[in-house]
Design a protein around this motif. Structure first.
Motif, short mmCIF file in Angstrom:
data_model
loop_
_atom_site.label_atom_id
_atom_site.label_comp_id
_atom_site.label_asym_id
_atom_site.label_seq_id
_atom_site.Cartn_x
_atom_site.Cartn_y
_atom_site.Cartn_z
N GLY A 68 0.80 -1.21 0.00
CA GLY A 68 0.00 0.00 0.00
C GLY A 68 0.84 1.26 0.00
N TRP A 69 0.31 2.28 -0.72
CA TRP A 69 1.02 3.56 -0.80
C TRP A 69 0.08 4.76 -0.63
N ASP A 70 -1.02 4.83 -1.35
CA ASP A 70 -1.87 6.02 -1.31
C ASP A 70 -2.64 6.09 0.00
N ILE A 71 -2.49 7.20 0.71
CA ILE A 71 -3.17 7.36 2.00
C ILE A 71 -3.81 8.73 2.14
N ALA A 72 -4.77 8.78 3.04
CA ALA A 72 -5.33 10.04 3.53
C ALA A 72 -5.57 9.84 5.01
N GLY A 73 -5.23 10.84 5.79
CA GLY A 73 -5.42 10.72 7.23
C GLY A 73 -5.06 12.00 7.96
N GLU A 74 -4.82 11.86 9.25
CA GLU A 74 -4.55 13.01 10.10
C GLU A 74 -3.17 12.88 10.75
N VAL A 75 -2.42 13.95 10.72
CA VAL A 75 -1.10 13.97 11.35
C VAL A 75 -1.27 13.83 12.86
N THR A 76 -0.54 12.84 13.44
CA THR A 76 -0.63 12.59 14.87
C THR A 76 0.67 12.85 15.61
N ALA A 77 1.79 12.95 14.90
CA ALA A 77 3.07 13.26 15.53
C ALA A 77 4.03 13.80 14.48
N LEU A 78 4.96 14.62 14.92
CA LEU A 78 5.94 15.24 14.03
C LEU A 78 7.35 14.82 14.43
N GLY A 79 8.16 14.46 13.44
CA GLY A 79 9.57 14.24 13.69
C GLY A 79 10.28 15.59 13.78
N ASN A 80 11.48 15.58 14.32
CA ASN A 80 12.26 16.82 14.40
C ASN A 80 12.44 17.42 13.01
N GLY A 81 12.35 18.74 12.93
CA GLY A 81 12.58 19.45 11.69
C GLY A 81 11.37 19.61 10.80
N VAL A 82 10.23 19.06 11.19
CA VAL A 82 9.02 19.22 10.37
C VAL A 82 8.34 20.51 10.76
N ASN A 83 8.20 21.41 9.79
CA ASN A 83 7.53 22.67 10.07
C ASN A 83 6.42 22.98 9.07
N ARG A 84 6.16 22.06 8.17
CA ARG A 84 5.11 22.30 7.18
C ARG A 84 3.76 21.75 7.59
N PHE A 85 3.71 20.97 8.68
CA PHE A 85 2.46 20.41 9.18
C PHE A 85 2.39 20.59 10.68
N ALA A 86 1.16 20.48 11.20
CA ALA A 86 0.92 20.48 12.64
C ALA A 86 0.09 19.24 12.97
N VAL A 87 0.18 18.79 14.20
CA VAL A 87 -0.67 17.69 14.64
C VAL A 87 -2.12 18.10 14.40
N GLY A 88 -2.88 17.21 13.81
CA GLY A 88 -4.29 17.49 13.48
C GLY A 88 -4.53 17.84 12.02
N ASP A 89 -3.48 18.17 11.27
CA ASP A 89 -3.65 18.48 9.85
C ASP A 89 -4.14 17.25 9.09
N ARG A 90 -5.07 17.47 8.17
CA ARG A 90 -5.54 16.42 7.27
C ARG A 90 -4.59 16.40 6.07
N VAL A 91 -4.02 15.21 5.77
CA VAL A 91 -3.02 15.11 4.71
C VAL A 91 -3.30 13.90 3.82
N PHE A 92 -2.71 13.96 2.61
CA PHE A 92 -2.76 12.80 1.74
C PHE A 92 -1.49 12.77 0.90
#
Length: 164
Positions: A68-92
């Motif tokens: 599997g590859w294609d996904i849609a969901g919600e960000v639940t945690a961020l690794g160090n250095g991630v600044n383009r998303f926040a926890v709770g963002d809907r992403v795909f």
């Protein structure tokens, strides 16, 4: 909750070889990755081919594997250095393709650059159906056919996801 459900396979074959497990470890994001709670997964021909041992199967590693590859969901945690998303963002998106992304699971990690925010006008199911077909259509029109502004394109057989 340290465990999640995931669909795994211990051999190549048809859909009957897929097994739902209840104790897969939840992956933690490393630097520049995000963790996503998967809402929906897109299923594409490459998933079935890989499950059967063809296509990119040789890149999947040792069994058990999760396709599997294609996904849609919600960000639940961020690794160090991630600044383009926040926890709770809907992403795909389409993490790591053609390398294993293990998206037939409740949680996945993905390089943050492999995901985008879901527009408010899209639901999770629609968003999960977009990444691979849209990438394929883009590659056909812009890279293979080199279509330029002002040119017309006739799409034949546009009833499939790539044609749409």
């Amino acid at each position: 909750m340290n465990k999640m459900h995931a669909v795994v396979q211990n051999e190549f074959g048809g859909p009957e070889i897929l097994t739902l497990i209840h104790d897969a470890p939840i992956p933690d994001p490393i630097p520049t990755e995000v963790q996503v709670r998967v809402s929906h997964v897109g299923v594409n021909p490459v998933d079935g081919k890989t499950r059967g041992g063809a296509s990119v199967a040789k890149l999947m590693g040792t069994f058990p594997i999760t396709v599997g590859w294609d996904i849609a969901g919600e960000v639940t945690a961020l690794g160090n250095g991630v600044n383009r998303f926040a926890v709770g963002d809907r992403v795909f998106g389409m993490p790591r393709f053609p390398y294993p992304a293990n998206t037939y699971a409740e949680f996945v990690t993905s390089p943050s650059r492999h995901l985008v925010r879901i527009p408010d006008s899209l639901d999770f199911a629609t968003a999960a159906s977009i990444p691979l077909p849209a990438t394929t259509a883009y590659q056909i029109v812009h890279e293979a056919a080199d279509v330029r502004s002002g040119q017309s394109v006739l799409v034949l057989g546009g009833g499939g996801t790539v044609g749409n």
